[in-house]
Design an enzyme around this catalytic site. Structure first.
Site: not given
Length: 212
Positions: A47, A77-78
């Site tokens: 990130t 975060s994805e």
């Protein structure tokens, strides 16, 4: 001969693809993320880092549930979106998420990408569906793409960007390149009077010839 380390190789490959994405303006600032599945582990970009300046040791290694095993920085975060693709299709070993300009403009307009004007597009990327909008970093994002994974190799993410996947990292990356090229082609043609689809008979001939 010394044994190769597939995790180390995946780290290096992700850094190379990240640099290519940044150089081709498929991502800006810290946008986008890349992952590679190695057995029951996934190597993922961290990130908050530009894809043009990645270092191998920064990349996170997680299990298929997303728990971090190694890496100096936490994963994107994805990551949930990537893990959902791997869960649904065991043949996929790489996922690429980016914000290429023309594809993202189409996603913001709420459009899918359908191009019947070139043989190459009909063979390699005949249609890119639109996944409905979902709040980034939430479970809604992987849920939004779940119905699209098995029958496609790419999708647009409404008001977000684009996602591609494939049997290896270079295939997933090149699908992103083709997606953006096609989106730009469609956009420019629409802005200059429109293009012309190939005749239906020719499209069917191409599909039979190449088995698509």
């Amino acid at each position: 001969m010394p044994k190769t380390d597939p995790i180390a190789e995946a780290r290096l490959a992700i850094c190379e693809v990240g640099r290519a994405m940044w150089q081709r303006s498929q991502v800006a600032a810290n946008d986008g993320n890349i992952s590679v599945r190695v057995g029951d582990q996934v190597v993922c970009t961290p990130t908050g880092v530009s894809k043009g300046f990645l270092r191998p040791e920064w990349l996170a290694v997680v299990d298929l549930d997303g728990a971090q095993i190694a890496g100096e920085r936490p994963p994107s975060s994805e990551l949930k979106m990537h893990l959902r693709v791997y869960e649904l299709d065991s043949n996929v070993t790489a996922v690429v998420h980016a914000h290429p300009m023309y594809a993202t403009m189409m996603a913001i307009q709420g459009r899918d990408l359908d191009c019947r004007m070139m043989p190459e597009t009909i063979v390699a990327l005949p249609k890119v569906p639109l996944a409905p909008y979902a709040t980034p970093s939430t479970k809604a994002v992987p849920d939004s793409i779940s119905d699209l994974v098995l029958n496609n190799t790419a999708c647009l993410l409404e008001n977000h960007g684009a996602l591609t996947w494939g049997p290896d990292l270079i295939t997933a990356y090149l699908t992103m390149e083709r997606l953006e090229y096609t989106a730009e082609l469609v956009w420019r043609l629409e802005s200059s009077g429109g293009g012309r689809d190939l005749p239906d008979a020719e499209i069917e001939k191409i599909r039979r010839l190449f088995g698509v």
